[in-house]
Design an enzyme around this catalytic site. Sequence first.
Site, PDB file in Angstrom:
ATOM      1  CE  LYS A 178     -41.202  26.449 -20.449  1.00 19.58           C
ATOM      2  NZ  LYS A 178     -41.322  24.974 -20.490  1.00 19.58           N
TER       3      LYS A 178
ATOM      4  CE1 TYR B 221     -38.175  28.341 -19.438  1.00 21.04           C
ATOM      5  CE2 TYR B 221     -39.577  29.989 -18.400  1.00 21.04           C
ATOM      6  CZ  TYR B 221     -39.124  28.690 -18.493  1.00 21.04           C
ATOM      7  OH  TYR B 221     -39.629  27.727 -17.643  1.00 21.04           O
TER       8      TYR B 221
HETATM    9  N1  NAD Z   1     -37.696  25.468 -12.348  1.00 19.56           N
HETATM   10  C1  NAD Z   1     -38.638  26.397 -12.514  1.00 19.56           C
HETATM   11  O1  NAD Z   1     -38.646  27.440 -11.815  1.00 19.56           O
HETATM   12  C2  NAD Z   1     -39.716  26.207 -13.532  1.00 19.56           C
HETATM   13  C3  NAD Z   1     -40.858  27.020 -13.461  1.00 19.56           C
HETATM   14  C4  NAD Z   1     -41.867  26.850 -14.401  1.00 19.56           C
HETATM   15  C5  NAD Z   1     -41.732  25.891 -15.394  1.00 19.56           C
HETATM   16  N2  NAD Z   1     -40.606  25.123 -15.442  1.00 19.56           N
HETATM   17  C6  NAD Z   1     -40.484  24.132 -16.503  1.00 19.56           C
HETATM   18  O2  NAD Z   1     -40.431  22.847 -15.917  1.00 19.56           O
HETATM   19  C7  NAD Z   1     -39.691  21.971 -16.776  1.00 19.56           C
HETATM   20  C8  NAD Z   1     -38.638  21.253 -15.958  1.00 19.56           C
HETATM   21  O3  NAD Z   1     -37.759  22.228 -15.432  1.00 19.56           O
HETATM   22  P1  NAD Z   1     -36.737  21.915 -14.245  1.00 19.56           P
HETATM   23  O4  NAD Z   1     -36.795  23.067 -13.339  1.00 19.56           O
HETATM   24  O5  NAD Z   1     -36.921  20.558 -13.731  1.00 19.56           O
HETATM   25  O6  NAD Z   1     -35.371  22.025 -15.061  1.00 19.56           O
HETATM   26  P2  NAD Z   1     -34.056  21.121 -15.022  1.00 19.56           P
HETATM   27  O7  NAD Z   1     -33.015  21.901 -15.715  1.00 19.56           O
HETATM   28  O8  NAD Z   1     -33.801  20.626 -13.649  1.00 19.56           O
HETATM   29  O9  NAD Z   1     -34.466  19.847 -15.896  1.00 19.56           O
HETATM   30  C9  NAD Z   1     -34.602  19.921 -17.280  1.00 19.56           C
HETATM   31  C10 NAD Z   1     -34.136  18.595 -17.846  1.00 19.56           C
HETATM   32  O10 NAD Z   1     -34.347  18.652 -19.274  1.00 19.56           O
HETATM   33  C11 NAD Z   1     -33.211  18.066 -19.883  1.00 19.56           C
HETATM   34  N3  NAD Z   1     -33.076  18.596 -21.234  1.00 19.56           N
HETATM   35  C12 NAD Z   1     -32.689  19.837 -21.605  1.00 19.56           C
HETATM   36  N4  NAD Z   1     -32.635  19.920 -22.947  1.00 19.56           N
HETATM   37  C13 NAD Z   1     -33.000  18.700 -23.432  1.00 19.56           C
HETATM   38  C14 NAD Z   1     -33.117  18.162 -24.722  1.00 19.56           C
HETATM   39  N5  NAD Z   1     -32.838  18.894 -25.804  1.00 19.56           N
HETATM   40  N6  NAD Z   1     -33.510  16.873 -24.852  1.00 19.56           N
HETATM   41  C15 NAD Z   1     -33.774  16.118 -23.749  1.00 19.56           C
HETATM   42  N7  NAD Z   1     -33.661  16.565 -22.494  1.00 19.56           N
HETATM   43  C16 NAD Z   1     -33.276  17.851 -22.333  1.00 19.56           C
HETATM   44  C17 NAD Z   1     -32.034  18.462 -19.007  1.00 19.56           C
HETATM   45  O11 NAD Z   1     -30.909  17.623 -19.233  1.00 19.56           O
HETATM   46  C18 NAD Z   1     -32.650  18.301 -17.629  1.00 19.56           C
HETATM   47  O12 NAD Z   1     -32.488  16.977 -17.133  1.00 19.56           O
HETATM   48  C19 NAD Z   1     -39.133  22.844 -17.889  1.00 19.56           C
HETATM   49  O13 NAD Z   1     -39.957  22.740 -19.024  1.00 19.56           O
HETATM   50  C20 NAD Z   1     -39.204  24.242 -17.303  1.00 19.56           C
HETATM   51  O14 NAD Z   1     -39.273  25.226 -18.318  1.00 19.56           O
HETATM   52  C21 NAD Z   1     -39.605  25.245 -14.532  1.00 19.56           C
END
Ligand code: NAD
Length: 281
Positions: free
Chosen positions: A158, A154
């Site tokens: 990133k 991961y």
């Molecule tokens: N949640 C955290 O703590 C956090 C922190 C920093 C960064 N992020 C980043 O923020 C972004 C959103 O994360 P989140 O927390 O909302 O996660 P989440 O799991 O709630 O949402 C991710 C979404 O992406 C979709 N997805 C996954 N694989 C896919 C694919 N191959 N094609 C299309 N859609 C796909 C999933 O179905 C889901 O709806 C991500 O890039 C994550 O890495 C999250």
Amino acid sequence: MAHGTTLSGSTVLVTGGGSGLGRRMALLAAERGARVLIWDLSADGGANVRDEIRAAGGTAEAQTVNVADRDAVKAAATEAGPIDVLINNAGVVSGRLLLDAADEDIERTFNVNVLALYWVTRAFLPGMTSRGCGTVVTVASAAGLVGVARQTDYSASKFAAFGFNESLRAELRSGGSGVSTLVVCPYYIDTGMFDGVRTRFPLLLPILKEEEVAVKILDGIEAGREKLVLPPLVNLVPAARILPVAAFDRLMDVLGINRTMDHFTGRPGTGHAAGTAPEAE
Ligand SMILES: NC(=O)c1ccc[n+]([C@@H]2O[C@H](COP(=O)([O-])OP(=O)(O)OC[C@H]3O[C@@H](n4cnc5c(N)ncnc54)[C@H](O)[C@@H]3O)[C@@H](O)[C@H]2O)c1
């Protein structure tokens, strides 16, 4: 500061818009008067957010797209038409130690978190460039600034996303394209993706609220911000790299960074913690 893109009247594509941060950005962008297009692997997730937006009087469409599938991205982009704001948000995490992760987990992390950035951005950038405006958002992570235990795939993905954005910004700047970029590096957010994580100093490094992060990203798009690091303390990480490696590692350990994932479960039922992709429904 780059050119901002006003959301009202713009068409905004949110990848991974079917849940979490993507869903929240989709809802709020629609509230600000944008036409919203949701791409998600989950057909139900995307359709539910589309329906929520429509029920609130907004304009939205949803397409079931696996952003890691190059041909599917090309086909969906042709169907979608021009986009003013592209939010590359879809992401996955497996949360396993290097030797515990399945080969497929590692490949999936790079396919979704890294390679998809190329397929989706290459599909929409020519249109933005020819119109001389638009914004490409890359949702990276604080894990794109510092490596974290249980995140070898991961965190590396990133770091790649951060580098992707920086190189793209350089290319767009030298070409005078009028297209802006925004990279987002949040610490943990309460979306469920990282359920079970713990933070040692909640006042300094709080688990962020989904809505607060979504609002800041949309404000950033409209203001022409180029980087958003949350919470602000995380901005010190690149500066701390001037320290010898052992001192840098000690500082991260004192902040508890490498224990945050000790109780990670991920979102039950999505397969994220188990490292398997949720099936398109
Ligand atoms: N949640 C955290 O703590 C956090 C922190 C920093 C960064 N992020 C980043 O923020 C972004 C959103 O994360 P989140 O927390 O909302 O996660 P989440 O799991 O709630 O949402 C991710 C979404 O992406 C979709 N997805 C996954 N694989 C896919 C694919 N191959 N094609 C299309 N859609 C796909 C999933 O179905 C889901 O709806 C991500 O890039 C994550 O890495 C999250």
